[in-house]
Design an enzyme around this catalytic site. Structure first.
Site, PDB file in Angstrom:
ATOM      1  N   SER A 239       0.828  -1.201   0.000  1.00 21.18           N
ATOM      2  CA  SER A 239       0.000   0.000   0.000  1.00 21.18           C
ATOM      3  C   SER A 239       0.865   1.254   0.000  1.00 21.18           C
ATOM      4  CB  SER A 239      -0.918  -0.008   1.226  1.00 21.18           C
ATOM      5  OG  SER A 239      -1.283   1.295   1.584  1.00 21.18           O
ATOM      6  N   THR A 240       0.465   2.219  -0.824  1.00 19.51           N
ATOM      7  CA  THR A 240       1.122   3.520  -0.754  1.00 19.51           C
ATOM      8  C   THR A 240       0.056   4.538  -0.440  1.00 19.51           C
ATOM      9  OG1 THR A 240       1.364   2.994  -3.090  1.00 19.51           O
ATOM     10  CG2 THR A 240       3.217   4.051  -2.020  1.00 19.51           C
ATOM     11  N   GLY A 241       0.158   5.096   0.721  1.00 19.65           N
ATOM     12  CA  GLY A 241      -0.801   6.121   1.111  1.00 19.65           C
ATOM     13  C   GLY A 241      -0.123   7.474   1.116  1.00 19.65           C
ATOM     14  N   LYS A 242      -0.899   8.450   1.558  1.00 18.16           N
ATOM     15  CA  LYS A 242      -0.337   9.791   1.609  1.00 18.16           C
ATOM     16  C   LYS A 242       0.743   9.888   2.674  1.00 18.16           C
ATOM     17  CE  LYS A 242      -3.699  12.654   2.051  1.00 18.16           C
ATOM     18  NZ  LYS A 242      -4.547  13.823   2.232  1.00 18.16           N
ATOM     19  N   SER A 244       2.030   7.058   4.490  1.00 20.01           N
ATOM     20  CA  SER A 244       2.868   5.902   4.745  1.00 20.01           C
ATOM     21  C   SER A 244       2.913   4.957   3.554  1.00 20.01           C
ATOM     22  CB  SER A 244       2.349   5.138   5.959  1.00 20.01           C
ATOM     23  OG  SER A 244       1.139   4.498   5.634  1.00 20.01           O
ATOM     24  N   VAL A 245       3.931   4.140   3.539  1.00 18.69           N
ATOM     25  CA  VAL A 245       4.032   3.057   2.573  1.00 18.69           C
ATOM     26  C   VAL A 245       4.123   1.771   3.378  1.00 18.69           C
ATOM     27  CG1 VAL A 245       5.279   2.175   0.580  1.00 18.69           C
ATOM     28  CG2 VAL A 245       5.422   4.579   1.154  1.00 18.69           C
ATOM     29  N   VAL A 246       3.367   0.778   2.981  1.00 20.40           N
ATOM     30  CA  VAL A 246       3.384  -0.474   3.724  1.00 20.40           C
ATOM     31  C   VAL A 246       3.967  -1.581   2.845  1.00 20.40           C
ATOM     32  CG1 VAL A 246       2.016  -2.161   4.994  1.00 20.40           C
ATOM     33  CG2 VAL A 246       1.379   0.255   5.064  1.00 20.40           C
ATOM     34  N   ASP A 384      -9.652   7.404  13.381  1.00 23.80           N
ATOM     35  CA  ASP A 384      -9.738   7.265  11.926  1.00 23.80           C
ATOM     36  C   ASP A 384     -10.411   5.938  11.616  1.00 23.80           C
ATOM     37  OD1 ASP A 384      -9.503   7.822   9.253  1.00 23.80           O
ATOM     38  OD2 ASP A 384      -7.401   7.268   9.095  1.00 23.80           O
TER      39      ASP A 384
END
Ligand code: ADP
Ligand code: MN
Length: 495
Positions: A239-242, A244-246, A384
Site C-alpha cells: 500500500s502507498t498512502g499519503k 505511509s508506505v506499507v 480514523d
C-alpha cells in the site's frame, strides 16, 4: 533611412537537420542529467530487498553498506587489541570510546538520538528496564561464524580484482579488507551493471511507486533489518498512502529482544515528506502524552513520533486482546508488525469484502465491543475508524492504522470518537444491519456518557462543551480529568 543601417530582412533559415540535431542535443542532455541525478533509486527486479538482492545502483547505499562492514571490522580489531593489552592483568583498559559502532547507540547519527527514550509508552508507568543491549559481545552465531566470515571476506576482496578495469574499487584490494558475501555480491552486481551501462543507454528503467516512496536512508534501514536476520525478504509494497508506505516481508530467523518474529510481517514506513503531515498536527500537538516533546522536536522527529504512537497504541490494543497487528520492532520512522493476511495477500478491508448478512451482523457487534474496549481498557479513541481501516481476516475484524489515535481526554478526542461512530454506524446501517445503533447511540454506548440531544447539531455542541470543560479544568488544575472509573460507570465530567 534608418540611422542604424539597413534592416536585415532575410529570415533566419532553419533546416530540418538543425532542428533535429537540436532535439538530439536536448535529448542527450536530458539523458545525461538523468544519469547524473537519478530521480529515484532503481532496484533489481524481483523481491524488493533480500539478503542477496539488494539495491546496488545507489552509490550512497553502497558506500553506507561498505562503511558498515568497515566499522564492524574495525571494532573487531579493536576488541582483539584490547584483549591482547589487557591479558590477565587486573587493571584493564577499555577501548570502548574508540569504537565506531557504539553498543548503546548503534544507529547514531545527527538526528537519530532519542527514540530510545521513548520506547515505553509515556502514559504507562515505566517498567524497570531490562538488561541493556550488548553490542557485539553477544555469544552464539556471531562468534562461531566469525572465522568463516573473515576468510571468506578476504577471498571476496581478492575477487574484486576481476571486475572490469574501469570499475573503481578504491584501496580495498591493497588493504586487508574483508568483504562479506552480501557486500561483495552487491559490488559485483554493481560492477556488472556498470559494464552493461553503455549498452542500454536508451533503456528506460521502470520505477514502481513503492520505490519512489522510499528514500536511500529508509532503504538502508530496511537493508539493515534484512542483514540482521530479522527479516528474510521484503517482498514488495502492499500500500502507498499519503502518509505511509506499507511493505510485506517474510520474517527472519533471528529473534531480537526476546521476540519471536512472525512468519509474515507488515512494514509501515512513515513518509518523511513533511507537508502531508501538516494536517495531522492537531492529533499529536494536543496529545498531552507528547506535549512536552512536541515543541522541541524537529520535523523528522515528529514523523518518528507517529510511528512511535502507532507502536504504543497497538501495544495497548494487544494487551486488551483487541485483534490488531502485533508490534515487532520500531526503528525510527519504520514500524514492523505482524502481517494480517496470508501468503503475501493482505486481508481485505471491510469496504472491499462482501459479507453474508450473518457475518455482517457479527462484525458489527465485534466492532461495538472493540470500540468499548478501546475506550475503556486502552483509554483510546481510534480517530480514523472506518471500513478502510478494518480488515476482515479469519472470520473477524482487525483494527489497523492507529498512529493518529488519541486518548479520550484529548482536546478533540470526543469529536474524533463521534466521527468514528458516524462512520461505523453509517457503514452498518447501509450494510443492512438492522440492529446497528445510530451514531449518537453508539457514541453513548462506547463512551458511557449520556448525551441526550436527539439531533446531530445539539449533540455535537454538547460534545464540544464537554471538551471545553475538560480543557478549562486543565488550565485551572494543570491536569486532566479522568473520564471514567475502572468499574465502568463513566460520566465523571463534573467534579
Ligand atoms: P495509511 O495511513 O496509509 O492508511 P494503514 O496503516 O491504514 O496506513 O495501512 C495502509 C494499508 O496497508 C491498509 O489499508 C492495509 O491494506 C495494509 N496494511 C497495513 N498494515 C497491515 C498489516 N499489519 N497487515 C496487512 N496489511 C496491512
Ligand atoms: Mn489506513
Amino acid at each position: 533611412q534608418c540611422p542604424w543601417g539597413a534592416r536585415n530582412t532575410t529570415s533566419i533559415s532553419c533546416s530540418l537537420a538543425d532542428v533535429m540535431s537540436e532535439q538530439l542535443a536536448k535529448e542527450l542532455q536530458l539523458e545525461e542529467e538523468n544519469a547524473a541525478f537519478p530521480e529515484v533509486v532503481a532496484t533489481a527486479e524481483g523481491p524488493f530487498i533480500t539478503g542477496e538482492n539488494i539495491d546496488t545502483s545507489s552509490d550512497l547505499m553502497l558506500a553506507q553498506m561498505l562503511q558498515m562492514e568497515f566499522d564492524r571490522e574495525y571494532d573487531a580489531q579493536l576488541r582483539r587489541e584490547e584483549k591482547k593489552i589487557n591479558g590477565d592483568s587486573k587493571v584493564s583498559i577499555s577501548f570502548e570510546n574508540y569504537r565506531k559502532v557504539h553498543p548503546y547507540d548503534s544507529d547514531s547519527s545527527e538526528d537519530e538520538v532519542d527514540w530510545q527514550d521513548t520506547r515505553h509508552d509515556p502514559y504507562r508507568a515505566a517498567k524497570p528496564t531490562t538488561t541493556p543491549r550488548k553490542g557485539f559481545t553477544g555469544k552464539g552465531k556471531d562468534i562461531t561464524t566469525k572465522h568463516d566470515e573473515v576468510v571468506c571476506g578476504r577471498k571476496n576482496t581478492a575477487r574484486m580484482e576481476n571486475f572490469a578495469p574501469e570499475f573503481q574499487v578504491g584501496d580495498g584490494i591493497g588493504m586487508d579488507l574483508k568483504l562479506s558475501n552480501q557486500v561483495f555480491n552487491a559490488l559485483k552486481q554493481h560492477a556488472y551493471s556498470e559494464e552493461r551501462r553503455s549498452a542500454r543507454l536508451h533503456e528506460k528503467k521502470e520505477h514502481s511507486t513503492a520505490e519512489k516512496a522510499v528514500d536511500p536512508k529508509t532503504r538502508l534501514l530496511l537493508y539493515k533489518m534484512v542483514n540482521a536476520g530479522m527479516l528474510e525478504t521484503i517482498t514488495g509494497c502492499i500500500s502507498t498512502g499519503k502518509e505511509s508506505v506499507v511493505f510485506h516481508a517474510y520474517g527472519g530467523a533471528s529473534a531480537t529482544e526476546d521476540k519471536v518474529i512472525p512468519p509474515e510481517c507488515a512494514i509501515k514506513v512513515f513518509k518523511t515528506t513533511l507537508n502531508e503531515f501538516k494536517n495531522r498536527d492537531k492529533y499529536i500537538k494536543d496529545d498531552y502524552r507528547f506535549k512536552d516533546r512536541f515543541s522541541k522536536l524537529n520535523p523528522r522527529k515528529i514523523i518518528r513520533m507517529w510511528a512511535e504512537k502507532e507502536m504504543h497504541n497497538l501495544t495497548r490494543m494487544q494487551n486488551a486482546g483487541i485483534p490488531c497487528p502485533q508490534v515487532v520492532i520500531l526503528k525510527k520512522h519504520i514500524l514492523v508488525m505482524s502481517f494480517i493476511g496470508q501468503d503475501q495477500v493482505p486481508a481485505p478491508k471491510l469496504k472491499d469484502v462482501t459479507l453474508s448478512s450473518e457475518d455482517m451482523k457479527k462484525a458489527y457487534y465485534q466492532i461495538l465491543n472493540m470500540m468499548q474496549q478501546l475506550y475503556k481498557e486502552c483509554n483510546l479513541v481510534h480517530a480514523d475508524l472506518s471500513e478502510y481501516n478494518m480488515l476482515w481476516h479469519n472470520g473477524k475484524v482487525w483494527l489497523i492504522d492507529v498512529s493518529q489515535s488519541v486518548e479520550p481526554t484529548h482536546p478533540h478526542g470526543l469529536e474524533f470518537l463521534f466521527r468514528d461512530c458516524r462512520n461505523v454506524s453509517q457503514f452498518f446501517q447501509k450494510g443492512g444491519v438492522a440492529e446497528a445503533l445510530n451514531e449518537r447511540e453508539l457514541f453513548n454506548a462506547v463512551s458511557g456518557l449520556n448525551i441526550t440531544a436527539d439531533n446531530e447539531v445539539d449533540f455535537q455542541a454538547e460534545i464540544e462543551a464537554l471538551e471545553k470543560m475538560n480543557e478549562d479544568h486543565v488550565q485551572n488544575h494543570g491536569k486532566k480529568l479522568s473520564m471514567f472509573s475502572s468499574d465502568g460507570d463513566p460520566p465523571i465530567y463534573n467534579e
